[in-house]
Scaffold this active site. Structure first.
Site, PDB file in Angstrom:
ATOM      1  N   LYS A 137     -42.020  -1.811 -37.804  1.00 55.88           N
ATOM      2  CA  LYS A 137     -43.274  -1.049 -37.664  1.00 55.88           C
ATOM      3  C   LYS A 137     -43.039   0.254 -36.899  1.00 55.88           C
ATOM      4  O   LYS A 137     -42.218   0.297 -35.973  1.00 55.88           O
ATOM      5  CB  LYS A 137     -44.260  -1.960 -36.922  1.00 55.88           C
ATOM      6  CG  LYS A 137     -45.685  -1.465 -36.781  1.00 55.88           C
ATOM      7  CD  LYS A 137     -46.526  -2.518 -36.047  1.00 55.88           C
ATOM      8  CE  LYS A 137     -47.971  -2.117 -35.880  1.00 55.88           C
ATOM      9  NZ  LYS A 137     -48.766  -3.174 -35.189  1.00 55.88           N
ATOM     10  N   SER A 154     -52.880  -4.378 -37.525  1.00 55.74           N
ATOM     11  CA  SER A 154     -52.328  -3.053 -37.760  1.00 55.74           C
ATOM     12  C   SER A 154     -50.913  -3.073 -38.328  1.00 55.74           C
ATOM     13  O   SER A 154     -50.421  -2.025 -38.735  1.00 55.74           O
ATOM     14  CB  SER A 154     -52.340  -2.245 -36.456  1.00 55.74           C
ATOM     15  OG  SER A 154     -51.467  -2.812 -35.494  1.00 55.74           O
ATOM     16  N   SER A 157     -52.854  -8.109 -34.825  1.00 55.53           N
ATOM     17  CA  SER A 157     -52.112  -7.160 -35.663  1.00 55.53           C
ATOM     18  C   SER A 157     -50.921  -7.745 -36.423  1.00 55.53           C
ATOM     19  O   SER A 157     -50.416  -7.112 -37.352  1.00 55.53           O
ATOM     20  CB  SER A 157     -51.649  -5.966 -34.835  1.00 55.53           C
ATOM     21  OG  SER A 157     -52.738  -5.119 -34.595  1.00 55.53           O
TER      22      SER A 157
END
Ligand code: NAG
Ligand code: NAG
Ligand code: NAG
Ligand code: NAG
Ligand code: NAG
Ligand code: NAG
Length: 550
Positions: A109, A190, A214
Site C-alpha cells: 500500500k 482504505s 482498512s
C-alpha cells in the site's frame, strides 16, 4: 521496451548459468492459474524449476496492465523489479533460499515507506516527491525474506481520513479503484488496491494497513483473507501514521495460510516502534502458518455479540442469512457458539464523539512527527494545517472542493493533539467502549476464544483497543439484490455477486488461535472459489522458459 531489454539480458545471464539448473524434465509442471495460486504452489513451481521469479514478475506485471486501465488498482511499478527478481533467481540457483517467501512477488500500500525509486504518498500529490529516510521495518523484513516488491497499490486517499464526501479507493494519484465483481464496484478501503490486487492475482500477496477497517473491509468486499494484527505485533516505523493507538500493518492473501506466512514475515519487535516492545513473544513468534489446522475450531468457545448484529443495516439480509449458516458450520466443526456475548457499551459508543477525537488528535501529532523525519519534503509540509493548505491550493489535482477536507477541518477545529490536557479523559472513554464495554468484556464474561461478526460491522470496536481480527470470505449478494450505491453515489456498494466476509475477533496477541479458527472455517466452506468476477486478467506464468521446453 524496458521489459524486452531486461528479458534479453536475463536470457543471456541464465545462458551462462545453466550448469546450476536446467528445467527439470521430470517435474510435474502443471500450471496453476495465478488467480488461485497459493504461495506454497508458487514456491513449488520455483523449486522444481517450472518457472523462475523473473517469469513470475513478467506474468504478474502483464496481469496488472490487463486490468489497471479499468480497475486502477496499482499506482506504480517498482523500476527495479526485474533486477530484484534476477537476484532472487541467482540466489536460488546457488542453493540459497531465504524462506517460504523467497522470490514471491508482493505489492504494498502507498502508505508504507520505501526508500527506493517509488513514492510513499498516501495517494496524495502533497507527498509526491517526498523521501523517507529508510525503508519501513515491514519492508526491510519483506526484502530480507526475499520477497519481490513489485509496486505500490492504490488506496483511499489519506487512508480515508480527509473528506466526508469522498469514495472508497479514490485518491488523487490514481483515481478511482474498483472491485472486480460488478461494474463500478465499491472496493471498500482504505487498502483498496491491495485487496483487489490480491483477489485478481496481480501479486501473490499484498500488505495493507488498518486504523479502523482498512484491511478487514476491503478484504471482505473483494473475496480475500485479511489479517488485522494486534497493534504492536507489526512495526509501524516509516509508515505514514493516522493513529499510533490504532494503526497496524497486516497481510491480505487469497488463503488464510498465505496471509499467515506473510504475518510471520512482518511481525516482531522493533526498537523503532516502541508499541512492538509490549509484545509477549519477544523474538520468539508463534508459528502462524503451522496454526492452519483443520481442527482449529475444535473445542473453541465462540461468542456472538447479538446487540451489535441486531444493529446491522436491515438491508443486509443476505449477510445475516450467510452468517447464520456459518454458525452451523462452526458448531459442526466442534466449536461451542455462545449467543448474547454483547458489547455492552455499544449504544453509548455509537453516540460518542470521543473515538473520532482521539484518532484526530493522534493524527495531528503523528503527522507532524512523520513529516520532520522526511529527508525530502518538496511541498514543505509541517503538519495538518499545511497539508490542508496544499489541498486547498491545488483544487484540480486533489479534486477539491467536491472532495472536501471536512475530517481535517474538524480535527483542526477541535484543537486537540495527543499531548493536550483534554486528551487522556477522551482516550479513557474511547478505550472503555472497546475494553470492558466491548470486545474484551465479552471475551472475559463468557470465557471465549473469539467472537464472530459479519466483517461489515466488525472493525470499529477492535480499533479502539488494538485487538486483532481476521476476515474470511463468507458469500456474495444473491441474484435479485437491488443495486445500492455508496453515499457519494458513484460506486456500487451492493449488487448481485458482490462478496462479503465474516470476521473472527480475539484478545490481544491471539492471532495464532484466530488463524486456526479462520483456516478451519475457510477449508470447510471454500467460498472464495465459488464467486464469479466480471473482469479477470488472463495472462499466466510461462512454464519452462530459459529457452528450453519442458
Ligand atoms: C493504473 O491506472 C492509474 C489510473 O489511470 C494510473 O494512475 C496508474 O499509474 C496506473 N498504474 C500503472 C502501473 O500503470
Ligand atoms: C514511544 O515512541 C514515541 C515516538 O518514537 C515517543 O514519542 C514516545 O515517548 C515513546 N514512548 C515510550 C513509552 O517510550
Ligand atoms: C444482548 O443483546 C440482545 C439484543 O439486543 C438482547 O436481546 C439480550 O438481552 C442481550 N443479552 C444480554 C445478556 O445482555
Ligand atoms: C451509557 O451511558 C450512560 C449515560 O452516560 C450511562 O448511564 C450508562 O451506564 C452507560 N452504559 C454503559 C454500558 O456503559
Ligand atoms: C459531493 O460530491 C458529489 C459528487 O461529486 C457532488 O455532487 C456534491 O456536490 C458534493 N457535495 C459537496 C457538499 O460538495
Ligand atoms: C479458480 O478456482 C475456481 C474454483 O475451483 C475455479 O472455478 C476457477 O475456474 C479457477 N480459475 C481459473 C482461472 O482457473
Amino acid at each position: 521496451m524496458f521489459h524486452r531489454y531486461i528479458w534479453s539480458v536475463t536470457t543471456i545471464l541464465l545462458g551462462t548459468c545453466t550448469a546450476f539448473g536446467f528445467p527439470n524434465p521430470s517435474a510435474d509442471c502443471t500450471s496453476v492459474p495465478l488467480v488461485n495460486a497459493t504461495v506454497d504452489q508458487l514456491q513449488q513451481g520455483l523449486r522444481q524449476k517450472c518457472f523462475n521469479s523473473v517469469d513470475l514478475v513478467t506474468a504478474h506485471l502483464s496481469r496488472i496492465y490487463e486490468v489497471n486501465s479499468t480497475l486502477h488498482t496499482v499506482l506504480e511499478i517498482n523500476p527495479d523489479v526485474y533486477g530484484i527478481a534476477m537476484r532472487m533467481d541467482m540466489e536460488r540457483r546457488i542453493g540459497h533460499t531465504r524462506g517460504p517467501l523467497h522470490g514471491i512477488p508482493v505489492l504494498i500500500k502507498d502508505i508504507i515507506g520505501t526508500k527506493d525509486k517509488m513514492q510513499t504518498a498516501m495517494g496524495s500529490y502533497a507527498l509526491v516527491g517526498a523521501q523517507v529516510p529508510a525503508d519501513a521495518t515491514v519492508v526491510t523484513k519483506l526484502r530480507e525474506q526475499g520477497m519481490i516488491i513489485m509496486g505500490k497499490t492504490s488506496m483511499s486517499e489519506w487512508a480515508n481520513v480527509r473528506s466526508s464526501n469522498s469514495s472508497n479507493g479514490w485518491n488523487a494519484r490514481g483515481g478511482q479503484t474498483y472491485g472486480a465483481y460488478h461494474p463500478q464496484q465499491d472496493p471498500s478501503g482504505s487498502s483498496s488496491g491491495s485487496a483487489v490486487s490480491t483477489d485478481l492475482g496481480l501479486a501473490a500477496v499484498t500488505l495493507g494497513s488498518e486504523t479502523s477497517g482498512s484491511i478487514l473491509l476491503p478484504s471482505s468486499l473483494n473475496n480475500v483473507v485479511g489479517i488485522k494484527p494486534t497493534v504492536g505485533l507489526t512495526s509501524r516505523y516509516m509508515v505514514v501514521p493516522i493513529s499510533e493507538r490504532a494503526d497496524t500493518i497486516g497481510p491480505i492473501g487469497r488463503t488464510v495460510t498465505d496471509a499467515a506466512l506473510m504475518l510471520q514475515a512482518i511481525a516482531g519487535p522493533d526498537p523503532k516502534d516502541n508499541y512492538t516492545m509490549a509484545s509477549p513473544f519477544g523474538e520468539h513468534l508463534p508459528d502462524y502458518a503451522a496454526a492452519c489446522n483443520l481442527a482449529g475450531l475444535q473445542g473453541k468457545r465462540i461468542g456472538i455479540p447479538r446487540n451489535v448484529l441486531d444493529a446491522m443495516d436491515p438491508t443486509n439480509e443476505a449477510i445475516r442469512t450467510a452468517f447464520n449458516n456459518a454458525v452451523a458450520t462452526l458448531e459442526e466443526a466442534g466449536a461451542t457458539v455462545i449467543d448474547n456475548a454483547n458489547f455492552t457499551a455499544y449504544t453509548n459508543f455509537t453516540q460518542s464523539m470521543s473515538p473520532s477525537i482521539v484518532i484526530a488528535a493522534d493524527f495531528i501529532s503523528g503527522l507532524s512527527t512523520y513529516l520532520t523525519q522526511l529527508t525530502r519534503n518538496p511541498n514543505n509540509l509541517h503538519g495538518l494545517s499545511s497539508l490542508r493548505d496544499f489541498v486547498h491550493s491545488h483544487p484540480a489535482l486533489e479534486d477539491y472542493p467536491s472532495r472536501d477536507t471536512n475530517t481535517w477541518d474538524m480535527a483542526l477545529g477541535a484543537g486537540i493533539d495527543n499531548h493536550s490536557p483534554e486528551f487522556w479523559a477522551l482516550y479513557q472513554e474511547s478505550l472503555f467502549f472497546g475494553d470492558e464495554g466491548g470486545i474484551l468484556g465479552a471475551l472475559a464474561r463468557d470465557n471465549l476464544d473469539a467472537v464472530i461478526l459479519p466483517t461489515i460491522i466488525a472493525p470499529e470496536i477492535p480499533a479502539l483497543v488494538g485487538t486483532p481480527a481476521i476476515s474470511v470470505p463468507l458469500g456474495a449478494f444473491p441474484d435479485g439484490t437491488p443495486v445500492q450505491y455508496n453515499p457519494r453515489g458513484d460506486l456500487v456498494a451492493a449488487a448481485p455477486g458482490v462478496p462479503f466476509g465474516i470476521s473472527f475477533l480475539g484478545a490481544k496477541w491471539s492471532e495464532q488461535a484466530l488463524i486456526g479458527m479462520a483456516y478451519a472455517f475457510e477449508q470447510r466452506t471454500l467460498v472464495r472459489g465459488s464467486l464469479e468476477r466480471y473482469v479477470e486478467p488472463r495472462t499466466e506464468v510461462r512454464m519452462g522458459r530459459w529457452g528450453f521446453s519442458s
